[in-house]
Design an enzyme around this catalytic site. Structure first.
Site, PDB file in Angstrom:
ATOM      1  N   GLY A  12     -29.210   2.615  -0.846  1.00  0.00           N
ATOM      2  CA  GLY A  12     -28.175   3.356  -0.941  1.00  0.00           C
ATOM      3  C   GLY A  12     -27.111   2.971  -2.291  1.00  0.00           C
ATOM      4  N   ALA A  13     -27.578   2.233  -3.219  1.00  0.00           N
ATOM      5  CA  ALA A  13     -26.809   1.990  -4.216  1.00  0.00           C
ATOM      6  C   ALA A  13     -26.606   2.636  -5.526  1.00  0.00           C
ATOM      7  CB  ALA A  13     -27.518   0.393  -4.781  1.00  0.00           C
ATOM      8  N   VAL A  63     -34.817   5.488   3.104  1.00  0.00           N
ATOM      9  CA  VAL A  63     -34.979   4.390   3.963  1.00  0.00           C
ATOM     10  C   VAL A  63     -35.475   4.976   5.402  1.00  0.00           C
ATOM     11  CG1 VAL A  63     -33.238   2.950   2.963  1.00  0.00           C
ATOM     12  CG2 VAL A  63     -32.580   4.397   4.767  1.00  0.00           C
ATOM     13  N   ASN A  89     -27.467  -1.095   2.812  1.00  0.00           N
ATOM     14  CA  ASN A  89     -26.233  -0.264   2.672  1.00  0.00           C
ATOM     15  C   ASN A  89     -26.138   1.096   2.943  1.00  0.00           C
ATOM     16  OD1 ASN A  89     -23.466   0.201   1.343  1.00  0.00           O
ATOM     17  ND2 ASN A  89     -25.056   1.246   0.136  1.00  0.00           N
ATOM     18  N   SER A 141     -19.687  -1.047  10.245  1.00  0.00           N
ATOM     19  CA  SER A 141     -18.450  -0.183  10.372  1.00  0.00           C
ATOM     20  C   SER A 141     -17.463  -0.617  11.342  1.00  0.00           C
ATOM     21  CB  SER A 141     -18.599   1.262  10.275  1.00  0.00           C
ATOM     22  OG  SER A 141     -17.334   1.929  10.214  1.00  0.00           O
ATOM     23  N   TYR A 154     -23.132   7.832  14.795  1.00  0.00           N
ATOM     24  CA  TYR A 154     -22.500   6.959  13.577  1.00  0.00           C
ATOM     25  C   TYR A 154     -21.992   5.503  14.224  1.00  0.00           C
ATOM     26  CZ  TYR A 154     -20.232   5.177   9.309  1.00  0.00           C
ATOM     27  OH  TYR A 154     -20.036   4.513   8.290  1.00  0.00           O
ATOM     28  N   ALA A 156     -22.702   4.239  17.083  1.00  0.00           N
ATOM     29  CA  ALA A 156     -23.718   3.548  17.937  1.00  0.00           C
ATOM     30  C   ALA A 156     -24.657   2.949  16.831  1.00  0.00           C
ATOM     31  CB  ALA A 156     -24.554   4.667  18.786  1.00  0.00           C
ATOM     32  N   LYS A 158     -24.041   1.827  13.914  1.00  0.00           N
ATOM     33  CA  LYS A 158     -23.390   0.698  13.204  1.00  0.00           C
ATOM     34  C   LYS A 158     -23.279  -0.407  14.389  1.00  0.00           C
ATOM     35  CE  LYS A 158     -22.865   2.419   9.300  1.00  0.00           C
ATOM     36  NZ  LYS A 158     -23.729   1.604   8.184  1.00  0.00           N
ATOM     37  N   ILE A 187     -12.712   3.244   3.326  1.00  0.00           N
ATOM     38  CA  ILE A 187     -13.002   2.993   2.007  1.00  0.00           C
ATOM     39  C   ILE A 187     -13.038   4.220   1.391  1.00  0.00           C
ATOM     40  CG2 ILE A 187     -14.308   1.534   0.319  1.00  0.00           C
ATOM     41  CD1 ILE A 187     -13.310  -0.189   2.474  1.00  0.00           C
TER      42      ILE A 187
HETATM   43  P1  NAP Z   1     -21.750   7.298  -0.196  1.00  0.00           P
HETATM   44  O1  NAP Z   1     -20.825   7.154  -1.184  1.00  0.00           O
HETATM   45  O2  NAP Z   1     -22.320   8.406   0.587  1.00  0.00           O
HETATM   46  O3  NAP Z   1     -22.990   6.544  -0.771  1.00  0.00           O
HETATM   47  C1  NAP Z   1     -24.296   6.224   0.234  1.00  0.00           C
HETATM   48  C2  NAP Z   1     -25.361   6.071  -0.663  1.00  0.00           C
HETATM   49  O4  NAP Z   1     -26.499   6.159   0.127  1.00  0.00           O
HETATM   50  C3  NAP Z   1     -25.641   7.793  -1.520  1.00  0.00           C
HETATM   51  O5  NAP Z   1     -26.106   7.320  -2.895  1.00  0.00           O
HETATM   52  C4  NAP Z   1     -26.645   8.331  -0.677  1.00  0.00           C
HETATM   53  O6  NAP Z   1     -27.420   9.382  -1.509  1.00  0.00           O
HETATM   54  C5  NAP Z   1     -27.682   7.330  -0.250  1.00  0.00           C
HETATM   55  N1  NAP Z   1     -28.512   7.591   0.734  1.00  0.00           N
HETATM   56  C6  NAP Z   1     -28.072   8.666   1.942  1.00  0.00           C
HETATM   57  N2  NAP Z   1     -29.403   8.648   2.602  1.00  0.00           N
HETATM   58  C7  NAP Z   1     -30.177   7.607   2.074  1.00  0.00           C
HETATM   59  C8  NAP Z   1     -31.617   7.349   2.573  1.00  0.00           C
HETATM   60  N3  NAP Z   1     -31.949   7.862   3.576  1.00  0.00           N
HETATM   61  N4  NAP Z   1     -32.204   6.453   1.855  1.00  0.00           N
HETATM   62  C9  NAP Z   1     -31.647   5.887   0.671  1.00  0.00           C
HETATM   63  N5  NAP Z   1     -30.455   6.221   0.372  1.00  0.00           N
HETATM   64  C10 NAP Z   1     -29.865   6.904   0.920  1.00  0.00           C
HETATM   65  O7  NAP Z   1     -21.318   6.071   1.075  1.00  0.00           O
HETATM   66  P2  NAP Z   1     -20.436   4.802   1.139  1.00  0.00           P
HETATM   67  O8  NAP Z   1     -19.127   5.331   1.534  1.00  0.00           O
HETATM   68  O9  NAP Z   1     -20.820   4.123  -0.323  1.00  0.00           O
HETATM   69  O10 NAP Z   1     -21.315   4.054   2.178  1.00  0.00           O
HETATM   70  C11 NAP Z   1     -22.120   2.913   1.826  1.00  0.00           C
HETATM   71  C12 NAP Z   1     -22.266   2.191   3.320  1.00  0.00           C
HETATM   72  O11 NAP Z   1     -20.882   1.803   3.933  1.00  0.00           O
HETATM   73  C13 NAP Z   1     -22.890   3.232   4.622  1.00  0.00           C
HETATM   74  O12 NAP Z   1     -23.534   2.518   5.398  1.00  0.00           O
HETATM   75  C14 NAP Z   1     -21.452   3.683   5.249  1.00  0.00           C
HETATM   76  O13 NAP Z   1     -21.948   3.985   6.707  1.00  0.00           O
HETATM   77  C15 NAP Z   1     -20.837   2.212   5.322  1.00  0.00           C
HETATM   78  N6  NAP Z   1     -19.380   2.540   5.463  1.00  0.00           N
HETATM   79  C16 NAP Z   1     -18.466   3.033   4.636  1.00  0.00           C
HETATM   80  C17 NAP Z   1     -17.334   3.248   4.984  1.00  0.00           C
HETATM   81  C18 NAP Z   1     -16.561   4.180   4.141  1.00  0.00           C
HETATM   82  O14 NAP Z   1     -15.371   4.500   4.649  1.00  0.00           O
HETATM   83  N7  NAP Z   1     -16.763   4.733   3.051  1.00  0.00           N
HETATM   84  C19 NAP Z   1     -16.738   2.522   6.080  1.00  0.00           C
HETATM   85  C20 NAP Z   1     -17.565   1.918   6.800  1.00  0.00           C
HETATM   86  C21 NAP Z   1     -18.969   1.741   6.448  1.00  0.00           C
HETATM   87  P3  NAP Z   1     -26.747  10.882  -1.345  1.00  0.00           P
HETATM   88  O15 NAP Z   1     -25.407  10.776  -1.939  1.00  0.00           O
HETATM   89  O16 NAP Z   1     -28.006  11.647  -2.590  1.00  0.00           O
HETATM   90  O17 NAP Z   1     -27.093  11.353  -0.182  1.00  0.00           O
END
Ligand code: NAP
Length: 246
Positions: A12-13, A63, A89, A141, A154, A156, A158, A187
């Site tokens: 997810g990078a 994934v 991620n 999270s 979500y 559950a 995490k 974030i």
């Molecule tokens: P994001 O901006 O939505 O980025 C997530 C990335 O993962 C996107 O490029 C997405 O692609 C990709 N992705 C989605 N489904 C996938 C799959 N099945 N296989 C591979 N890649 C996939 O999210 P983020 O905020 O950076 O979050 C990253 C991680 O941090 C996540 O695990 C999230 O739960 C965790 N997190 C985030 C926050 C927050 O506040 N942002 C807080 C706590 C934890 P598409 O865009 O094309 O779907």
């Protein structure tokens, strides 16, 4: 440089926190595999990473498609020669109050957020155990610890990440593999951008430091865990949340 010539596979990078982790690791000298469901965005991220003078490739990977993970890892090892760091991620949300939550939305979130991390870890450990070295860093999270209305699936997933991380740490410490988690609070990424201004304001009031974090705040903790400086740390969760959960 803290990660000179280490190799890191980050799921997810292509954007958000994963991309910031990739940049953070590249700045410390790591070669980075950018795995994402969206390969065009992943290629753009890999190009940005190569500007830091390290190798980087984009790898198309969903994934939740367990059968594709081993071949994605083979591609990565063929390119970089070894597999030092895995960052699980990739994650999504599909929010609804519990009694309205569709079974398919529960399954989808658990399959991507938790089963994806399980299968990626399993396949990575097969390689890392032979190397007698590896670092697995899972993105959890804050809601794993405090819950969140509308996010039963979500939260559950995490919370499951935390149990998975600690178990990997116990099972594979003897093979030189460390497993830790980072639990971000709120974030600024596409995931939180969809929230209304009112919700963002309400959430902001729950954060002692008074604002949402940046993807780089999470990336800094992940880079630390990946580095030699954190070699005696395993089975832990680092909270990066502005104090909203202590
Ligand atoms: P994001 O901006 O939505 O980025 C997530 C990335 O993962 C996107 O490029 C997405 O692609 C990709 N992705 C989605 N489904 C996938 C799959 N099945 N296989 C591979 N890649 C996939 O999210 P983020 O905020 O950076 O979050 C990253 C991680 O941090 C996540 O695990 C999230 O739960 C965790 N997190 C985030 C926050 C927050 O506040 N942002 C807080 C706590 C934890 P598409 O865009 O094309 O779907």
């Amino acid at each position: 440089m803290k990660l000179k010539d280490k190799t890191a596979f980050i799921t997810g990078a292509a954007q958000g926190i994963g991309r910031a982790i990739a940049v953070g690791m590249a700045k410390e000298g790591a070669h980075v595999g950018i795995a994402d469901i969206n390969v065009e965005k992943a290629e753009a991220a890999a190009e940005e990473i190569r500007a830091f003078g390290v190798k980087s490739i984009a790898i198309k990977l969903d994934v939740s498609k367990s059968e594709d993970i081993a071949s994605a890892f083979n591609k990565f090892v063929q390119e970089f020669g070894k597999f030092d760091i895995l960052v699980n991620n990739a994650g999504i949300t599909k929010d609804a109050f519990l009694i309205r939550m569709k079974d398919e939305d529960w399954d989808m979130v658990l399959n991507i957020n938790l089963k994806g991390a399980f299968v990626c870890s399993k396949e990575a450990i097969k390689i890392m155990a032979k190397q007698q070295y590896g670092k697995i860093i899972n993105i959890s999270s804050v809601v794993a610890f405090i819950g969140n209305a509308g996010q039963a699936n979500y939260s559950a997933s995490k919370a499951g990440i935390v149990g998975l991380t600690k178990t990997i740490a116990k099972e594979y410490a003897g093979r030189g593999i460390r497993a830790n988690a980072v639990a971000p609070g709120f974030i600024q990424t596409a995931m939180t951008e969809v929230l209304s201004e009112k919700v963002k304001e309400e959430m902001g009031k729950m954060i002692p430091l008074g604002c949402f974090g940046l993807p780089e705040d999470v990336a800094n903790a992940v880079v630390f865990l990946a580095s030699k400086e954190a070699d005696y740390i395993t089975g832990q969760v680092i909270h990066v949340n502005g104090g909203m959960y202590m």
